[in-house]
Write a protein that holds these residues in place. Structure first.
Motif, PDB file in Angstrom:
ATOM      1  N   THR A   1       0.823  -1.216   0.000  1.00 59.17           N
ATOM      2  CA  THR A   1       0.000   0.000   0.000  1.00 59.17           C
ATOM      3  C   THR A   1       0.859   1.269   0.000  1.00 59.17           C
ATOM      4  O   THR A   1       0.318   2.375  -0.021  1.00 59.17           O
ATOM      5  CB  THR A   1      -0.913   0.037   1.238  1.00 59.17           C
TER       6      THR A   1
ATOM      7  N   GLU B   1       2.381   6.783   1.048  1.00 55.61           N
ATOM      8  CA  GLU B   1       1.292   5.816   1.121  1.00 55.61           C
ATOM      9  C   GLU B   1       0.282   6.141   0.012  1.00 55.61           C
ATOM     10  O   GLU B   1      -0.097   7.302  -0.174  1.00 55.61           O
ATOM     11  CB  GLU B   1       0.607   5.873   2.484  1.00 55.61           C
ATOM     12  N   LEU B   2      -0.138   5.124  -0.706  1.00 56.32           N
ATOM     13  CA  LEU B   2      -0.967   5.367  -1.882  1.00 56.32           C
ATOM     14  C   LEU B   2      -2.292   6.046  -1.550  1.00 56.32           C
ATOM     15  O   LEU B   2      -2.770   6.888  -2.308  1.00 56.32           O
ATOM     16  CB  LEU B   2      -1.222   4.045  -2.632  1.00 56.32           C
ATOM     17  N   ASP B   3      -2.893   5.716  -0.403  1.00 55.91           N
ATOM     18  CA  ASP B   3      -4.168   6.346  -0.086  1.00 55.91           C
ATOM     19  C   ASP B   3      -4.007   7.828   0.278  1.00 55.91           C
ATOM     20  O   ASP B   3      -4.985   8.573   0.315  1.00 55.91           O
ATOM     21  CB  ASP B   3      -4.916   5.582   1.017  1.00 55.91           C
ATOM     22  N   ASP B   4      -2.777   8.274   0.543  1.00 52.98           N
ATOM     23  CA  ASP B   4      -2.519   9.693   0.765  1.00 52.98           C
ATOM     24  C   ASP B   4      -2.224  10.430  -0.535  1.00 52.98           C
ATOM     25  O   ASP B   4      -2.185  11.665  -0.557  1.00 52.98           O
ATOM     26  CB  ASP B   4      -1.327   9.888   1.707  1.00 52.98           C
TER      27      ASP B   4
ATOM     28  N   TYR C   1      -3.871   9.698  -3.545  1.00 50.97           N
ATOM     29  CA  TYR C   1      -4.955   9.528  -4.520  1.00 50.97           C
ATOM     30  C   TYR C   1      -5.184  10.810  -5.325  1.00 50.97           C
ATOM     31  O   TYR C   1      -5.384  11.893  -4.773  1.00 50.97           O
ATOM     32  CB  TYR C   1      -6.246   9.145  -3.818  1.00 50.97           C
TER      33      TYR C   1
ATOM     34  N   LYS D   1      -1.275  -0.287 -10.534  1.00 48.35           N
ATOM     35  CA  LYS D   1      -1.743   0.083  -9.194  1.00 48.35           C
ATOM     36  C   LYS D   1      -1.289   1.499  -8.847  1.00 48.35           C
ATOM     37  O   LYS D   1      -2.056   2.287  -8.265  1.00 48.35           O
ATOM     38  CB  LYS D   1      -1.212  -0.921  -8.174  1.00 48.35           C
TER      39      LYS D   1
ATOM     40  N   ALA E   1      -3.897   4.753  -8.554  1.00 55.59           N
ATOM     41  CA  ALA E   1      -3.966   5.538  -7.319  1.00 55.59           C
ATOM     42  C   ALA E   1      -3.658   7.004  -7.570  1.00 55.59           C
ATOM     43  O   ALA E   1      -4.326   7.899  -7.049  1.00 55.59           O
ATOM     44  CB  ALA E   1      -3.004   4.962  -6.283  1.00 55.59           C
TER      45      ALA E   1
ATOM     46  N   ALA F   1      -7.895   7.531  -9.067  1.00 56.88           N
ATOM     47  CA  ALA F   1      -8.621   7.464  -7.794  1.00 56.88           C
ATOM     48  C   ALA F   1      -8.997   8.868  -7.321  1.00 56.88           C
ATOM     49  O   ALA F   1      -8.232   9.825  -7.480  1.00 56.88           O
ATOM     50  CB  ALA F   1      -7.768   6.765  -6.738  1.00 56.88           C
TER      51      ALA F   1
ATOM     52  N   GLN G   1      -9.226  10.808  -1.079  1.00 58.88           N
ATOM     53  CA  GLN G   1     -10.002  10.448   0.105  1.00 58.88           C
ATOM     54  C   GLN G   1      -9.557  11.225   1.332  1.00 58.88           C
ATOM     55  O   GLN G   1     -10.232  11.218   2.347  1.00 58.88           O
ATOM     56  CB  GLN G   1      -9.851   8.944   0.384  1.00 58.88           C
ATOM     57  N   LYS G   2      -8.416  11.921   1.218  1.00 57.27           N
ATOM     58  CA  LYS G   2      -7.900  12.716   2.322  1.00 57.27           C
ATOM     59  C   LYS G   2      -7.415  14.044   1.758  1.00 57.27           C
ATOM     60  O   LYS G   2      -7.202  14.171   0.548  1.00 57.27           O
ATOM     61  CB  LYS G   2      -6.720  11.997   3.006  1.00 57.27           C
TER      62      LYS G   2
END
Length: 498
Positions: free
Chosen positions: A299, A360-363, A365, A429, A433, A437, A440-441
């Motif tokens: 991730t 981190e990928l979710d940071d 996006y 991936k 991202a 994507a 989300q943050k």
């Protein structure tokens, strides 16, 4: 004259490191290091141009003739590795100022650059020496400085990563040194060429086969060959960005070079031909699949790239195990090509870390749309990692496929194809991202410049990144330099002549 010039690759970093450690200004420390790396790169390129004509450079330290004295022997293989190390070092230093300023406390920056120079010294020394104990000395210089460099990362996990690397690296060094000691006890010599020339005198001793096993295991641990790779993911993930770039692009490649040198220039190929190739092909194949699958599972961007390196090292080990001209050519090409791919990708990761304070990928996006230059560089380097035609990655895999088919290793062919498909998955991936994507943050996390300027990555970082990205394309089209040097080296290693 070229003999005297070649020794400067070791002497200049050795002289510059203590001076850099004593200077007070961070800008002066960077300038000294940058000039040093550029000079080393120029010398390495000059040497490579000289030895590709078929010449071999010999330099006897202190005027002591081998086998009593230490000799530096430089052919196409040495020169290619030295070019990789010095070229990546120069690009990394061009990239470094803003990244180091962000990630290293000001009072430690001169020491950081001094450690970088010592690491450069160690890696160049490994590439040039023709003495097996001197190889160990340089291996430890590069390793000890690497431990210090990794530990300077802001994340407290960097200390754990450095300690883990220290423990495993020390085990690897101990194995290697024990092997060298056993070989010396059997042969009475430490000069690589002298040992191989007189090998028939002592090859039947049990001590020699034991020395081979210890040396191979020791270097394999340094090269992060599966399953001795556990130190690598954390080290690359938590080290300062500049360190990750340099080590990911050079350290394991130089260790693979050292393995090749020992297997072909210390022990005759016939001595290990029945045992090692099968082991290498098996471990390399497992590494390709394992490393790729683990990369998909990550991730974090840097940890994903670290596991990708485990897979790419697997390709190099397979090439050695094939023991034919195409397979060995693919390995030597991949030393050069993978350095370009991975340097570019870790440079992009460092830019994202600087701008968003996270990898981190979710940071991250959707951040690719706001940072188009960094994102485009990542896509091109990712295509090279996959092996798309027109990039350096394609050339390496083409020769590896050719080598596998020539020896009817169809399982290896399948592994290469599956590995490439898995590489598509983990590169996608990253693309998904960063570009597709929805955020989300909040995109900016404690970034001084704020969201209005988030696309304004530091110019030097982008210039360095794009120089390496362009090299990924250029050397995928014009292979005269890399393929010429690799082919000359392979003919020398396998004794197939011109």
């Amino acid at each position: 004259m070229m003999q005297q010039i070649s020794i400067l690759l070791v002497v200049l970093p050795l002289l510059a490191a203590p001076i850099t450690a004593l200077v007070r200004g961070k800008n002066l420390a960077w300038l000294i290091t940058f000039v040093l790396t550029v000079v080393c790169f120029g010398i390495s390129l000059w040497i490579l141009m000289d030895v590709t004509t078929g010449r071999v450079i010999h330099y006897e330290l202190g005027g002591w003739q081998p086998p009593w004295g230490i000799v530096y022997t430089i052919d196409s293989l040495n020169a290619l590795v030295a070019l990789i190390v010095s070229g990546i070092a120069a690009a990394t230093m061009l990239y470094a100022p803003r990244s180091v300023e962000k990630e290293i406390p000001d009072h430690l920056i001169p020491m950081f650059y001094a450690m970088f120079q010592l690491c450069l010294l160690g890696l160049l020394g490994i590439a040039l020496t023709g003495d097996v104990f001197n190889l160990f000395v340089f291996l430890e210089i590069s390793s000890l400085s690497s431990y210090a460099l990794i530990s300077l990362g802001k994340n407290r996990k960097a200390l754990f990563a450095s300690f883990n690397y220290l423990i495993l690296g020390t085990i690897g060094a101990t194995f290697f040194l024990l092997g060298v000691g056993m070989l010396y006890a059997a042969s009475g010599s430490l000069n690589m060429a002298d040992i191989q020339t007189r090998f028939a005198e002592f090859e039947n001793l049990q001590l020699v086969s034991t020395a081979l096993m210890f040396i191979v295991v020791g270097i394999a641990l340094k090269a992060a060959v599966f399953p001795l790779h556990s130190w690598l993911p954390a080290s690359y993930s938590y080290a300062p960005s500049t360190v990750s770039i340099f080590l990911a692009a050079t350290a394991t490649k130089v260790a693979v070079y050292a393995l090749i040198r020992c297997l072909f220039d210390v022990f005759p190929m016939q001595y290990w031909l029945e045992m090692l190739p099968t082991i290498m092909i098996t471990l390399g194949s497992v590494a390709v699949i394992y490393g790729s699958v683990r990369a998909i599972q990550q991730t974090g961007m840097r940890r994903l790239l670290a596991y990708s390196s485990v897979a790419q090292i697997g390709y190099m080990i397979i090439g050695i195990g094939l023991i034919n001209e195409s397979g060995m050519t693919s390995t030597l090409l991949h030393l050069f090509n993978h350095a370009l791919m991975k340097a570019a990708l870790f440079m992009v990761a460092g830019i994202y870390l600087l701008r968003a304070n996270s990898t981190e990928l979710d940071d991250l996006y959707g951040l690719g749309k706001d940072m188009p230059y960094a994102f485009s560089a990542m896509v091109i380097a990712g295509l090279s990692l996959i092996g798309v035609p027109g990039t350096v990655g394609f050339i390496s895999k083409w020769y590896l496929l050719e080598g596998a088919m020539q020896t009817d290793h169809w399982g290896v062919v399948i592994v290469i194809l599956v590995g490439s498909i898995l590489a598509i998955a983990y590169v996608w991936k990253l693309v998904e991202a960063l570009y597709f994507a929805a955020p989300q943050k909040p995109r900016v996390q404690n970034v001084d410049s704020g969201s209005d300027t988030i696309a304004k990555s530091p110019m030097l970082m982008l210039v360095a990144t794009w120089l390496i990205v362009i090299a990924n394309i250029y050397f995928g089209i014009d292979t005269e330099l890399s393929l010429g040097a690799a082919s000359d080296a392979v003919r020398s290693l396998l004794g197939t002549g011109a």
